[in-house]
Design a protein around this motif. Structure first.
Motif, PDB file in Angstrom:
ATOM      1  N   LEU A 144       0.811  -1.385   0.001  1.00  0.00           N
ATOM      2  CA  LEU A 144       0.201  -0.130  -0.005  1.00  0.00           C
ATOM      3  C   LEU A 144       0.923   1.354   0.115  1.00  0.00           C
ATOM      4  N   GLY A 145       1.967   1.153   0.788  1.00  0.00           N
ATOM      5  CA  GLY A 145       2.947   2.170   0.733  1.00  0.00           C
ATOM      6  C   GLY A 145       3.668   2.589  -0.691  1.00  0.00           C
ATOM      7  N   SER A 146       3.974   1.509  -1.269  1.00  0.00           N
ATOM      8  CA  SER A 146       4.527   1.626  -2.681  1.00  0.00           C
ATOM      9  C   SER A 146       3.614   2.407  -3.541  1.00  0.00           C
ATOM     10  N   LEU A 147       2.104   2.225  -3.507  1.00  0.00           N
ATOM     11  CA  LEU A 147       1.345   2.770  -4.219  1.00  0.00           C
ATOM     12  C   LEU A 147       1.012   4.180  -4.276  1.00  0.00           C
ATOM     13  N   VAL A 148       1.240   4.552  -2.521  1.00  0.00           N
ATOM     14  CA  VAL A 148       1.277   5.866  -2.194  1.00  0.00           C
ATOM     15  C   VAL A 148       2.382   6.490  -2.675  1.00  0.00           C
ATOM     16  N   GLY A 149       3.710   5.993  -2.572  1.00  0.00           N
ATOM     17  CA  GLY A 149       4.869   6.547  -3.174  1.00  0.00           C
ATOM     18  C   GLY A 149       4.885   6.678  -4.777  1.00  0.00           C
ATOM     19  N   PHE A 150       4.212   5.696  -5.284  1.00  0.00           N
ATOM     20  CA  PHE A 150       4.132   5.945  -6.906  1.00  0.00           C
ATOM     21  C   PHE A 150       3.438   7.356  -7.137  1.00  0.00           C
ATOM     22  N   ALA A 151       2.147   7.544  -6.614  1.00  0.00           N
ATOM     23  CA  ALA A 151       1.454   8.548  -6.938  1.00  0.00           C
ATOM     24  C   ALA A 151       2.173   9.904  -6.349  1.00  0.00           C
ATOM     25  N   PHE A 152       2.770   9.694  -5.289  1.00  0.00           N
ATOM     26  CA  PHE A 152       3.851  10.783  -4.507  1.00  0.00           C
ATOM     27  C   PHE A 152       4.828  11.313  -5.694  1.00  0.00           C
ATOM     28  N   GLY A 153       5.628  10.339  -5.967  1.00  0.00           N
ATOM     29  CA  GLY A 153       6.444  10.524  -6.924  1.00  0.00           C
ATOM     30  C   GLY A 153       6.081  11.243  -8.293  1.00  0.00           C
ATOM     31  N   GLY A 154       5.031  11.062  -8.846  1.00  0.00           N
ATOM     32  CA  GLY A 154       4.576  11.739  -9.902  1.00  0.00           C
ATOM     33  C   GLY A 154       4.238  13.143  -9.752  1.00  0.00           C
ATOM     34  N   MET A 155       3.516  13.247  -8.405  1.00  0.00           N
ATOM     35  CA  MET A 155       3.164  14.656  -8.067  1.00  0.00           C
ATOM     36  C   MET A 155       4.394  15.755  -7.872  1.00  0.00           C
ATOM     37  N   LEU A 156       5.501  14.854  -7.137  1.00  0.00           N
ATOM     38  CA  LEU A 156       6.423  15.698  -6.688  1.00  0.00           C
ATOM     39  C   LEU A 156       7.415  16.003  -7.891  1.00  0.00           C
ATOM     40  N   SER A 157       7.466  15.216  -8.943  1.00  0.00           N
ATOM     41  CA  SER A 157       8.243  15.521  -9.972  1.00  0.00           C
ATOM     42  C   SER A 157       7.744  16.470 -10.986  1.00  0.00           C
ATOM     43  N   PHE A 158       6.312  16.477 -10.992  1.00  0.00           N
ATOM     44  CA  PHE A 158       5.766  17.224 -12.151  1.00  0.00           C
ATOM     45  C   PHE A 158       5.018  18.473 -11.902  1.00  0.00           C
ATOM     46  N   VAL A 159       4.551  18.533 -10.637  1.00  0.00           N
ATOM     47  CA  VAL A 159       3.764  19.938 -10.380  1.00  0.00           C
ATOM     48  C   VAL A 159       4.146  21.196 -10.403  1.00  0.00           C
ATOM     49  N   TYR A 200       9.357  -1.631   4.725  1.00  0.00           N
ATOM     50  CA  TYR A 200       8.089  -0.427   4.374  1.00  0.00           C
ATOM     51  C   TYR A 200       8.942   0.648   3.721  1.00  0.00           C
ATOM     52  N   TYR A 201       9.998   1.177   4.212  1.00  0.00           N
ATOM     53  CA  TYR A 201      10.698   2.472   3.393  1.00  0.00           C
ATOM     54  C   TYR A 201      11.135   1.934   1.911  1.00  0.00           C
ATOM     55  N   ASN A 202      11.585   0.675   1.827  1.00  0.00           N
ATOM     56  CA  ASN A 202      12.024   0.270   0.611  1.00  0.00           C
ATOM     57  C   ASN A 202      10.768   0.337  -0.554  1.00  0.00           C
ATOM     58  N   PHE A 203       9.747  -0.328   0.015  1.00  0.00           N
ATOM     59  CA  PHE A 203       8.642  -0.093  -0.805  1.00  0.00           C
ATOM     60  C   PHE A 203       8.171   1.236  -1.389  1.00  0.00           C
ATOM     61  N   PHE A 204       8.163   2.015  -0.291  1.00  0.00           N
ATOM     62  CA  PHE A 204       7.724   3.193  -0.547  1.00  0.00           C
ATOM     63  C   PHE A 204       8.718   4.070  -1.436  1.00  0.00           C
ATOM     64  N   ASP A 205       9.884   3.933  -1.307  1.00  0.00           N
ATOM     65  CA  ASP A 205      10.798   4.519  -2.194  1.00  0.00           C
ATOM     66  C   ASP A 205      11.028   3.858  -3.475  1.00  0.00           C
ATOM     67  N   ILE A 206      10.646   2.788  -3.544  1.00  0.00           N
ATOM     68  CA  ILE A 206      10.658   1.776  -4.936  1.00  0.00           C
ATOM     69  C   ILE A 206       9.255   2.472  -5.712  1.00  0.00           C
ATOM     70  N   GLY A 207       8.493   2.788  -5.017  1.00  0.00           N
ATOM     71  CA  GLY A 207       7.106   3.640  -5.612  1.00  0.00           C
ATOM     72  C   GLY A 207       7.433   4.698  -6.084  1.00  0.00           C
ATOM     73  N   ILE A 208       8.235   5.652  -5.274  1.00  0.00           N
ATOM     74  CA  ILE A 208       8.344   6.827  -5.758  1.00  0.00           C
ATOM     75  C   ILE A 208       9.130   6.955  -7.073  1.00  0.00           C
ATOM     76  N   GLY A 209      10.194   6.131  -6.907  1.00  0.00           N
ATOM     77  CA  GLY A 209      11.255   5.990  -8.264  1.00  0.00           C
ATOM     78  C   GLY A 209      10.311   5.523  -9.489  1.00  0.00           C
ATOM     79  N   LEU A 210       9.535   4.435  -9.227  1.00  0.00           N
ATOM     80  CA  LEU A 210       8.755   4.030 -10.413  1.00  0.00           C
ATOM     81  C   LEU A 210       7.881   5.120 -10.763  1.00  0.00           C
ATOM     82  N   GLY A 211       7.166   5.850  -9.882  1.00  0.00           N
ATOM     83  CA  GLY A 211       6.156   6.686 -10.068  1.00  0.00           C
ATOM     84  C   GLY A 211       6.800   7.951 -10.991  1.00  0.00           C
ATOM     85  N   SER A 212       7.983   8.402 -10.635  1.00  0.00           N
ATOM     86  CA  SER A 212       8.800   9.444 -11.218  1.00  0.00           C
ATOM     87  C   SER A 212       9.074   9.065 -12.780  1.00  0.00           C
ATOM     88  N   ILE A 213       9.316   7.663 -12.984  1.00  0.00           N
ATOM     89  CA  ILE A 213       9.745   7.244 -14.264  1.00  0.00           C
ATOM     90  C   ILE A 213       8.404   7.158 -15.176  1.00  0.00           C
TER      91      ILE A 213
END
Length: 397
Positions: free
Chosen positions: A224-239, A343-356
């Motif tokens: 669930l944290g990776s899904l949150v990170g995925f969406a967060f990565g997109g927002m952080l990178s492009f807003v 938990y942190y690894n899944f979240f960070d992987i989500g951020i990385g994948l989300g940004s890309i």
């Protein structure tokens, strides 16, 4: 009236403020390090790699947390992580080439991965179980404050004192982090129990190498944290680019509103988590993030942008610490280090994948479509969460 277990102990305060200074040193580099790399002759893709190698290095370091805990224990591992961060930051002074800068980002990321996992672990030991949601919320406020203050501080330091002042401030912040961490002590009454527990955990982990890098019990909240990170990565990178594209200036106000909203929601979400459980925080705040994503889709003015920031800050600000508190509640004390790292690894992987991947969506469609897709990720979040609740109810029945 029953007296609450004490939350604001010396250890809790020290860990909370040292975590704040750690994240300040990181966040102040987000808008400034790409400028430094550009002056070193880095291309756009190489500058993008600066975030990627940092994140990847942090993930790799957390995979070794289980081994490190058996060898050094929690406090020494945390100190090792902070020292590595300090050395990495100090090394930026000598980064005369882009390859040297990349190497230092690997070192810095390695230390950051260890430090973040162990701060979360040690602070969970310092928080009474009856106030874990509340305590993790207050602890994570440091992330929210650094998220808004760090980038602005980094740009100001760069303007006033050039890179010498920027990296110097980073070294000072991390030195403060180190000093505060050195003052952290675990209660004497728990030392013997902790030693026995960690020894037992070591025997268990030798029989199962996977348990050194992954806590299975933490998988659902981590996913669930990776899904949150995925969406967060997109927002952080492009807003910021989105705001510029539609003619909105001073996007920094958006991040400031997000941070304020994050801080305020935790006065409510943490105690609610402790009284009612994860559902009463995770469900409504996921909905808030959906609303924020839809608002971004329709944004055409500063007012709309800031309104989406209010909803996003409230949603993300409650989701992140609630998922982390849930992870801690699912495991035994001796497994908190590996569980937090998972938990942190899944979240960070989500951020990385989300940004890309969301960057690919932007290229193929538009910023607004990407924000709408980010909102759909929170629908997936709720589907996965409700499936877990249904399965758990069947198992108990």
């Amino acid at each position: 009236m029953l007296q609450k277990d004490k939350l604001w102990t010396k250890n809790f305060v020290l860990l909370t403020f040292s975590n704040l200074f750690l994240f300040l040193a990181i966040e102040m580099l987000l808008p400034t390090l790409p400028l430094f790399a550009d002056e070193q002759g880095g291309s756009g893709s190489q500058i993008g790699l600066l975030l990627g190698v940092f994140t990847f290095s942090a993930v790799v370091s957390r995979l070794l947390i289980g081994i490190g805990l058996r060898r050094f224990g929690k406090r020494k591992m945390l100190l090792i992580g902070v020292v590595i961060c300090l050395l990495g930051m100090a090394g930026y002074y000598a980064a005369a080439s882009l390859s040297a800068l990349m190497a230092l980002r690997v070192v810095h990321g390695f230390g950051f991965g260890i430090a973040t996992a162990l701060y979360g672990t040690l602070v969970s030991d310092a928080i009474p179980a009856t106030r874990r949601g509340e305590g993790m919320g207050y602890f994570a406020m440091g992330n929210a404050v650094s998220f808004s203050v760090g980038p602005m501080m980094g740009l100001w330091l760069l303007e006033q004192y050039d890179y010498l002042g920027l990296f110097g401030a980073g070294v000072i912040f991390l030195f403060i982090t180190l000093v505060l961490t050195l003052l952290v002590r675990q209660p004497r009454t728990h030392v013997g129990v902790a030693a026995v527990s960690e020894a037992a955990a070591g025997l268990e982990q030798k029989a199962s190498p996977l348990s050194e890098v992954l806590e299975v019990k933490a998988l659902v909240p981590s996913i669930l944290g990776s899904l949150v990170g995925f969406a967060f990565g997109g927002m952080l990178s492009f807003v910021t680019l989105f705001s510029k594209d539609i003619g909105i200036e001073h996007t920094g106000y958006f991040f400031l509103v997000v941070a304020i909203s994050e801080v305020l929601i935790r006065f409510v979400s943490g105690p609610l988590f402790d009284r009612k459980g994860p559902f009463w925080v995770l469900f409504p705040t996921a909905v808030l993030c959906m609303i924020a994503s839809v608002l971004l889709y329709f944004t055409d003015s500063m007012g709309m942008l800031l309104l989406s920031g209010v909803f996003y800050g409230a949603g993300f600000g409650a989701l992140f610490p609630a998922l982390q508190a849930w992870v801690i509640n699912l495991v035994k004390p001796e497994r908190r280090g590996v569980a937090t790292a998972t938990y942190y690894n899944f979240f960070d992987i989500g951020i990385g994948l989300g940004s890309i991947l969301l960057g690919v969506v932007v290229t193929m469609t538009s910023y607004t479509t990407m924000f709408l897709l980010s909102g759909i990720l929170y629908v997936v979040f709720l589907v996965v969460y409700f499936a877990y609740l249904r399965r758990s109810a069947k198992a108990e029945g």
